[in-house]
Design a protein around this motif. Structure first.
Motif, PDB file in Angstrom:
ATOM      1  N   ILE A 154       0.457  -1.246  -0.128  1.00  0.00           N
ATOM      2  CA  ILE A 154       0.086   0.106   0.224  1.00  0.00           C
ATOM      3  C   ILE A 154       0.932   1.528   0.168  1.00  0.00           C
ATOM      4  CG2 ILE A 154      -1.837   1.618   1.629  1.00  0.00           C
ATOM      5  CD1 ILE A 154      -3.298  -1.152   1.777  1.00  0.00           C
ATOM      6  N   LEU A 155       2.228   1.717   0.938  1.00  0.00           N
ATOM      7  CA  LEU A 155       3.173   2.500   0.726  1.00  0.00           C
ATOM      8  C   LEU A 155       3.298   2.470  -0.996  1.00  0.00           C
ATOM      9  CD1 LEU A 155       4.486   2.101   4.224  1.00  0.00           C
ATOM     10  CD2 LEU A 155       2.816   3.667   2.767  1.00  0.00           C
ATOM     11  N   SER A 156       3.689   1.268  -1.238  1.00  0.00           N
ATOM     12  CA  SER A 156       4.202   1.651  -2.724  1.00  0.00           C
ATOM     13  C   SER A 156       3.407   2.114  -3.701  1.00  0.00           C
ATOM     14  CB  SER A 156       4.599   0.475  -3.135  1.00  0.00           C
ATOM     15  OG  SER A 156       5.576  -0.696  -2.583  1.00  0.00           O
ATOM     16  N   ALA A 157       2.198   1.802  -3.853  1.00  0.00           N
ATOM     17  CA  ALA A 157       0.841   2.075  -4.419  1.00  0.00           C
ATOM     18  C   ALA A 157       0.551   3.482  -4.029  1.00  0.00           C
ATOM     19  CB  ALA A 157      -0.293   1.674  -3.570  1.00  0.00           C
ATOM     20  N   THR A 158       0.644   3.866  -3.157  1.00  0.00           N
ATOM     21  CA  THR A 158       0.797   5.808  -2.303  1.00  0.00           C
ATOM     22  C   THR A 158       1.649   6.091  -3.371  1.00  0.00           C
ATOM     23  OG1 THR A 158      -0.020   4.531  -0.600  1.00  0.00           O
ATOM     24  CG2 THR A 158       0.502   6.636  -0.081  1.00  0.00           C
ATOM     25  N   LEU A 159       2.791   5.859  -3.122  1.00  0.00           N
ATOM     26  CA  LEU A 159       3.996   6.669  -3.504  1.00  0.00           C
ATOM     27  C   LEU A 159       3.959   6.643  -4.570  1.00  0.00           C
ATOM     28  CD1 LEU A 159       6.786   7.425  -2.364  1.00  0.00           C
ATOM     29  CD2 LEU A 159       8.138   5.566  -2.761  1.00  0.00           C
ATOM     30  N   LEU A 160       3.636   5.406  -5.373  1.00  0.00           N
ATOM     31  CA  LEU A 160       3.954   5.485  -7.507  1.00  0.00           C
ATOM     32  C   LEU A 160       2.528   6.758  -7.653  1.00  0.00           C
ATOM     33  CD1 LEU A 160       4.315   4.016 -10.065  1.00  0.00           C
ATOM     34  CD2 LEU A 160       2.333   3.132  -9.645  1.00  0.00           C
ATOM     35  N   PHE A 161       0.994   5.816  -7.420  1.00  0.00           N
ATOM     36  CA  PHE A 161       0.246   7.250  -7.375  1.00  0.00           C
ATOM     37  C   PHE A 161       0.610   8.839  -6.833  1.00  0.00           C
ATOM     38  CE2 PHE A 161      -3.627   9.929  -6.943  1.00  0.00           C
ATOM     39  CZ  PHE A 161      -4.013   8.826  -8.428  1.00  0.00           C
ATOM     40  N   GLY A 162       1.126   9.316  -5.572  1.00  0.00           N
ATOM     41  CA  GLY A 162       1.517  10.259  -4.967  1.00  0.00           C
ATOM     42  C   GLY A 162       2.924  11.172  -5.791  1.00  0.00           C
ATOM     43  N   ALA A 163       3.461  10.309  -5.757  1.00  0.00           N
ATOM     44  CA  ALA A 163       5.100  10.985  -6.592  1.00  0.00           C
ATOM     45  C   ALA A 163       5.148  11.507  -8.169  1.00  0.00           C
ATOM     46  CB  ALA A 163       6.442   9.653  -6.382  1.00  0.00           C
ATOM     47  N   GLY A 164       4.016  10.687  -8.926  1.00  0.00           N
ATOM     48  CA  GLY A 164       3.294  10.292 -10.313  1.00  0.00           C
ATOM     49  C   GLY A 164       2.944  11.560 -10.307  1.00  0.00           C
ATOM     50  N   LEU A 165       1.621  11.525  -9.956  1.00  0.00           N
ATOM     51  CA  LEU A 165       0.946  13.066  -9.933  1.00  0.00           C
ATOM     52  C   LEU A 165       1.737  14.423  -9.278  1.00  0.00           C
ATOM     53  CD1 LEU A 165      -2.471  13.711 -10.178  1.00  0.00           C
ATOM     54  CD2 LEU A 165      -2.833  13.696  -7.950  1.00  0.00           C
ATOM     55  N   GLY A 166       2.540  14.285  -8.303  1.00  0.00           N
ATOM     56  CA  GLY A 166       3.060  15.392  -7.649  1.00  0.00           C
ATOM     57  C   GLY A 166       4.408  15.919  -9.125  1.00  0.00           C
ATOM     58  N   THR A 167       4.929  15.046  -9.428  1.00  0.00           N
ATOM     59  CA  THR A 167       5.927  15.306 -10.662  1.00  0.00           C
ATOM     60  C   THR A 167       5.231  15.825 -11.394  1.00  0.00           C
ATOM     61  OG1 THR A 167       6.042  13.113 -10.725  1.00  0.00           O
ATOM     62  CG2 THR A 167       8.052  14.229  -9.434  1.00  0.00           C
TER      63      THR A 167
ATOM     64  N   THR B 136      13.057  20.052 -14.224  1.00  0.00           N
ATOM     65  CA  THR B 136      12.802  19.190 -14.867  1.00  0.00           C
ATOM     66  C   THR B 136      14.316  18.105 -14.227  1.00  0.00           C
ATOM     67  OG1 THR B 136      13.912  20.259 -16.480  1.00  0.00           O
ATOM     68  CG2 THR B 136      12.279  19.675 -16.951  1.00  0.00           C
ATOM     69  N   ARG B 137      15.227  18.339 -13.910  1.00  0.00           N
ATOM     70  CA  ARG B 137      16.098  17.578 -13.194  1.00  0.00           C
ATOM     71  C   ARG B 137      15.369  17.645 -11.491  1.00  0.00           C
ATOM     72  NH1 ARG B 137      20.033  22.254 -13.106  1.00  0.00           N
ATOM     73  NH2 ARG B 137      19.538  22.210 -10.293  1.00  0.00           N
ATOM     74  N   SER B 138      15.036  17.713 -10.867  1.00  0.00           N
ATOM     75  CA  SER B 138      14.681  17.060  -9.739  1.00  0.00           C
ATOM     76  C   SER B 138      13.617  15.478  -9.981  1.00  0.00           C
ATOM     77  CB  SER B 138      13.882  17.978  -8.713  1.00  0.00           C
ATOM     78  OG  SER B 138      14.662  19.057  -8.792  1.00  0.00           O
ATOM     79  N   VAL B 139      12.627  16.348 -10.777  1.00  0.00           N
ATOM     80  CA  VAL B 139      12.052  15.364 -11.422  1.00  0.00           C
ATOM     81  C   VAL B 139      12.200  13.913 -11.917  1.00  0.00           C
ATOM     82  CG1 VAL B 139       9.654  15.065 -13.377  1.00  0.00           C
ATOM     83  CG2 VAL B 139       9.643  16.999 -11.823  1.00  0.00           C
ATOM     84  N   VAL B 140      13.281  13.678 -12.778  1.00  0.00           N
ATOM     85  CA  VAL B 140      14.327  12.933 -12.653  1.00  0.00           C
ATOM     86  C   VAL B 140      14.926  11.965 -11.717  1.00  0.00           C
ATOM     87  CG1 VAL B 140      16.285  11.767 -14.210  1.00  0.00           C
ATOM     88  CG2 VAL B 140      14.730  13.983 -15.276  1.00  0.00           C
ATOM     89  N   LEU B 141      15.773  12.976 -11.380  1.00  0.00           N
ATOM     90  CA  LEU B 141      15.566  12.191  -9.942  1.00  0.00           C
ATOM     91  C   LEU B 141      13.938  11.758  -8.958  1.00  0.00           C
ATOM     92  CD1 LEU B 141      18.537  11.839  -7.690  1.00  0.00           C
ATOM     93  CD2 LEU B 141      17.512  14.264  -6.622  1.00  0.00           C
ATOM     94  N   ALA B 142      13.209  12.125  -9.002  1.00  0.00           N
ATOM     95  CA  ALA B 142      12.092  11.646  -8.396  1.00  0.00           C
ATOM     96  C   ALA B 142      12.126  10.703  -9.097  1.00  0.00           C
ATOM     97  CB  ALA B 142      11.414  12.544  -8.164  1.00  0.00           C
ATOM     98  N   ASP B 143      11.806  10.573 -10.424  1.00  0.00           N
ATOM     99  CA  ASP B 143      11.559   8.884 -11.146  1.00  0.00           C
ATOM    100  C   ASP B 143      12.387   7.524 -10.140  1.00  0.00           C
ATOM    101  OD1 ASP B 143      10.147   9.244 -12.659  1.00  0.00           O
ATOM    102  OD2 ASP B 143      11.361  10.187 -14.131  1.00  0.00           O
ATOM    103  N   SER B 144      13.787   8.380 -10.241  1.00  0.00           N
ATOM    104  CA  SER B 144      15.041   6.705  -9.926  1.00  0.00           C
ATOM    105  C   SER B 144      14.854   6.614  -8.120  1.00  0.00           C
ATOM    106  CB  SER B 144      16.234   7.454  -9.910  1.00  0.00           C
ATOM    107  OG  SER B 144      17.242   8.416 -10.065  1.00  0.00           O
ATOM    108  N   THR B 145      14.701   8.072  -7.321  1.00  0.00           N
ATOM    109  CA  THR B 145      13.988   8.127  -5.922  1.00  0.00           C
ATOM    110  C   THR B 145      12.324   7.340  -5.290  1.00  0.00           C
ATOM    111  OG1 THR B 145      15.696   9.835  -5.696  1.00  0.00           O
ATOM    112  CG2 THR B 145      15.342   8.781  -3.799  1.00  0.00           C
ATOM    113  N   PHE B 146      12.165   7.195  -6.331  1.00  0.00           N
ATOM    114  CA  PHE B 146      10.811   7.130  -5.716  1.00  0.00           C
ATOM    115  C   PHE B 146       9.630   5.876  -6.589  1.00  0.00           C
ATOM    116  CE2 PHE B 146      11.641  11.316  -3.809  1.00  0.00           C
ATOM    117  CZ  PHE B 146      11.939  11.100  -2.271  1.00  0.00           C
ATOM    118  N   ILE B 147       9.665   6.908  -7.623  1.00  0.00           N
ATOM    119  CA  ILE B 147       8.911   5.874  -8.762  1.00  0.00           C
ATOM    120  C   ILE B 147       9.379   4.289  -9.070  1.00  0.00           C
ATOM    121  CG2 ILE B 147       7.300   6.431 -10.464  1.00  0.00           C
ATOM    122  CD1 ILE B 147       7.250   8.605  -9.935  1.00  0.00           C
TER     123      ILE B 147
END
Ligand code: HEM
Length: 156
Positions: free
Chosen positions: A13-26, A46-57
Motif C-alpha cells: 500500500i505504501l508503494s502504491a501511495t508512493l507511485l500515485f503521489g509521486a507521479g501526480l506530484g511530479t 526537470t532535474r528534480s523530476v528525473v531524480l524523483a523518478d529513480s528515487t521514488f517511482i
C-alpha cells in the motif's frame, strides 16, 4: 492473517501511495513550471523530476508486483482472478506509459540545461516532448485510479 502478511500488505500500500503521489506530484510541478515559461525554473524542476523518478517511482514500480505476488500466494488467489488479472494488465499499461515518460523527462532536462547554458529560448522539440509527455500521463493516471478501485472493491 499473520504479521508478515500484513507487513507485506503495508509495503504494498505504501508503494502504491508512493507511485500515485509521486507521479501526480511530479506531473503537477512539471506542468506548472512549463506554464511559467521560466527556463531557470524548468531546468531545476526537470532535474528534480528525473531524480524523483529513480528515487521514488522506480522502487515503487518494482515493489508493487513483488508484494502483490506474495499476497496472491499467501491468500491462495489465482493470477486469473479477474480483479487481479485486470489490475496486473493496467499496472503493465502504467509501466508502458512511464518508461517513455522517463526518457522524455531526461531529454527535457537536457534541453533546458543547454538553453540556460547558451542563453537561448527552449527549442520547439521541448514543446513536442512536453505534449507527448502530457498525453502519456492521462492513461497512466486513469489506469492507476482503476487499479486502486479494483484492489479495494474486488468486484469479480
Ligand atoms: C502489480 C500487480 C499487483 C498485484 C498482483 C496486486 C495484488 C494485490 C493483492 C492480492 C491485494 C489484496 C491483499 C489482501 O487480500 O488483503 C492487494 C491490495 C491492494 N493493492 Fe495491489 N496489486 C498490484 C498492484 C497494485 C497497484 C498498481 C496499486 C495501486 C496503484 C495497488 C493498490 C493496492 C491497495 C490500495 C490494496 C489494499 C486494498 C484493501 O485491502 O482493501 N496494487 N494487491
Amino acid at each position: 492473517m499473520t504479521d508478515s502478511f500484513l507487513l507485506i500488505k503495508l509495503v504494498h500500500i505504501l508503494s502504491a501511495t508512493l507511485l500515485f503521489g509521486a507521479g501526480l506530484g511530479t506531473a503537477f510541478f512539471m506542468w506548472r513550471c512549463h506554464r511559467s515559461n521560466d527556463i531557470a525554473a524548468i531546468a531545476v524542476v526537470t532535474r528534480s523530476v528525473v531524480l524523483a523518478d529513480s528515487t521514488f517511482i522506480m522502487p515503487a514500480i518494482l515493489i508493487l508486483p513483488v508484494t502483490g505476488y506474495l499476497m496472491i500466494e499467501y491468500m491462495g488467489y489465482s493470477l486469473y482472478t479477474p480483479w487481479i488479472f485486470w489490475s496486473f494488465g493496467l499496472y503493465l499499461l502504467v509501466v508502458a506509459c512511464w518508461l517513455p515518460v522517463v526518457w522524455l523527462q531526461m531529454k527535457m532536462r537536457d534541453l533546458a540545461a543547454v538553453a540556460i547554458e547558451n542563453n537561448e529560448a527552449l527549442p520547439a522539440t521541448f514543446g513536442l516532448y512536453f505534449r507527448i509527455w502530457t498525453r502519456l500521463g492521462y492513461p497512466a493516471f486513469v489506469s492507476a485510479l482503476i487499479v486502486f478501485a479494483l484492489m479495494v472493491f474486488r468486484p469479480l
